[in-house]
Design an enzyme around this catalytic site. Structure first.
Site, mmCIF file in Angstrom:
data_model
loop_
_atom_site.group_PDB
_atom_site.id
_atom_site.type_symbol
_atom_site.label_atom_id
_atom_site.label_comp_id
_atom_site.label_asym_id
_atom_site.label_seq_id
_atom_site.Cartn_x
_atom_site.Cartn_y
_atom_site.Cartn_z
ATOM 1 N N LYS A 52 0.957 -1.007 0.139
ATOM 2 C CA LYS A 52 0.073 -0.044 0.007
ATOM 3 C C LYS A 52 0.883 1.269 -0.068
ATOM 4 O O LYS A 52 0.557 2.282 -0.728
ATOM 5 C CB LYS A 52 -0.937 -0.150 0.975
ATOM 6 C CG LYS A 52 -1.974 -1.013 0.890
ATOM 7 C CD LYS A 52 -2.745 -1.446 2.366
ATOM 8 C CE LYS A 52 -3.813 -2.545 2.180
ATOM 9 N NZ LYS A 52 -4.391 -3.047 3.301
ATOM 10 N N GLN A 96 -5.001 -1.779 9.391
ATOM 11 C CA GLN A 96 -4.854 -3.148 8.840
ATOM 12 C C GLN A 96 -5.269 -4.179 9.650
ATOM 13 O O GLN A 96 -4.955 -4.294 10.814
ATOM 14 C CB GLN A 96 -3.435 -3.296 8.577
ATOM 15 C CG GLN A 96 -2.815 -4.500 7.607
ATOM 16 C CD GLN A 96 -3.468 -4.703 6.474
ATOM 17 O OE1 GLN A 96 -3.484 -3.792 5.660
ATOM 18 N NE2 GLN A 96 -4.072 -5.662 5.934
ATOM 19 N N ASP A 119 -11.276 2.243 3.131
ATOM 20 C CA ASP A 119 -11.584 0.667 3.284
ATOM 21 C C ASP A 119 -13.090 0.337 2.909
ATOM 22 O O ASP A 119 -13.142 -0.897 2.453
ATOM 23 C CB ASP A 119 -11.060 -0.157 4.741
ATOM 24 C CG ASP A 119 -9.730 -0.702 4.479
ATOM 25 O OD1 ASP A 119 -9.186 -0.933 3.229
ATOM 26 O OD2 ASP A 119 -8.966 -0.885 5.519
#
Length: 282
Positions: A52, A96, A119
């Site tokens: 990322k 995460q 997300d």
């Protein structure tokens, strides 16, 4: 023999488009910033976080890395998220998963501002998707829609079977395919006659989480097969939820593993970051 859908190439195309967009925004004095939080040192999470960061650097998005120890408390993590929510220079916040067992994942997801929820996991984002309102969409299902669109695969009126009902892939995938005017059936581990239902699919999207579970006897001739799974087999080789060698001769289109759905997830995360930044400038 099926046409292989090249997720690597399509994700590269999307990243190039975003790179040009970010450069134009920078020229107008607008910058984009993603905060990435990792708690603990899970090896798979470290790989994802690193990928990322690389994607951010390539596109021109600033990334802030918060690598916290396994012993970080839930209160400390919530405090950091609150600080980032209030920081006007941060446009997206990504925590995460998975988190250590002593931290409530739902509480953390809900703490992230829906305006920075790149997300697409926040209940407000999911609710917006359900009723067709604007909002961030979970990156893997959003990436699959791009694979279908950019491969010129017709979805309207087609029967789509989604195998899997997770909050991150299965449920949002079904909602997105409804938005694309497909007729959708959701299957899962308790579904009876799974094989027969899968064989009725024009578009079969497999996110069952079991390596090489779906074979040729689950697929009708000419179906489009999208494999979301990613596993290591007994030889440490990457494989998906679909028995690729069996299914490829039957399908009209198929995604390989690796190089199919996987690269699209990060491309769509970058897309969500740019959208978050543009929304904050309105």
């Amino acid at each position: 023999m099926a046409i292989r859908i090249d997720g690597k190439q399509i994700s590269t195309d999307i990243k190039e488009e975003l790179k040009a967009e970010v450069a134009a925004l920078k020229a107008a004095g607008k910058s984009c910033c993603l905060a990435v939080i990792q708690v603990g040192n899970d090896p798979a999470s470290s790989v994802y976080v690193n990928n990322k960061k690389k994607a951010c650097a390539y596109i021109g998005i600033e990334s802030l890395a918060y690598e916290l120890g396994e012993e970080t408390t839930e209160a400390e993590l919530l405090e950091l998220i609150d600080k980032l929510n209030r920081d006007g220079k941060v446009h997206g916040i990504l925590c995460q998963l998975p988190l250590p067992p002593h931290i409530d994942e739902d509480k953390i997801i809900q703490a992230i501002s829906p305006k920075k929820d790149v997300d697409g996991f926040h209940p407000q984002s999911v609710g917006a998707l359900t009723i067709g309102q604007p909002g961030f969409v979970s990156c893997t299902p959003a990436g699959i829609i791009q694979l279908l669109r950019r491969s010129k695969i017709e979805t309207e009126g087609k029967h789509c079977v989604v195998v899997g009902r997770s909050n991150i892939v299965g449920k949002p995938m079904a909602l997105l395919m409804l938005r694309e005017n497909a007729t959708v059936t959701i299957c899962h581990s308790r579904t009876k006659n799974l094989k027969e239902i899968c064989r009725s699919a024009d578009i079969l999207i497999v996110a069952i989480g079991k390596p090489r579970y779906i074979g040729a006897d689950y697929v009708k001739e000419g179906a489009v097969v999208i494999d979301v799974g990613i596993h290591r087999d007994e030889n440490n080789k990457l494989c998906g939820d679909v028995k690729f060698d069996e299914v490829e001769p039957l399908a009209s289109y198929i995604t390989p593993v690796p190089g199919g759905v996987g690269p699209m997830t990060i491309a769509m995360l970058m897309h969500n970051c740019v959208e978050a930044m543009k929304d904050s400038c309105l």
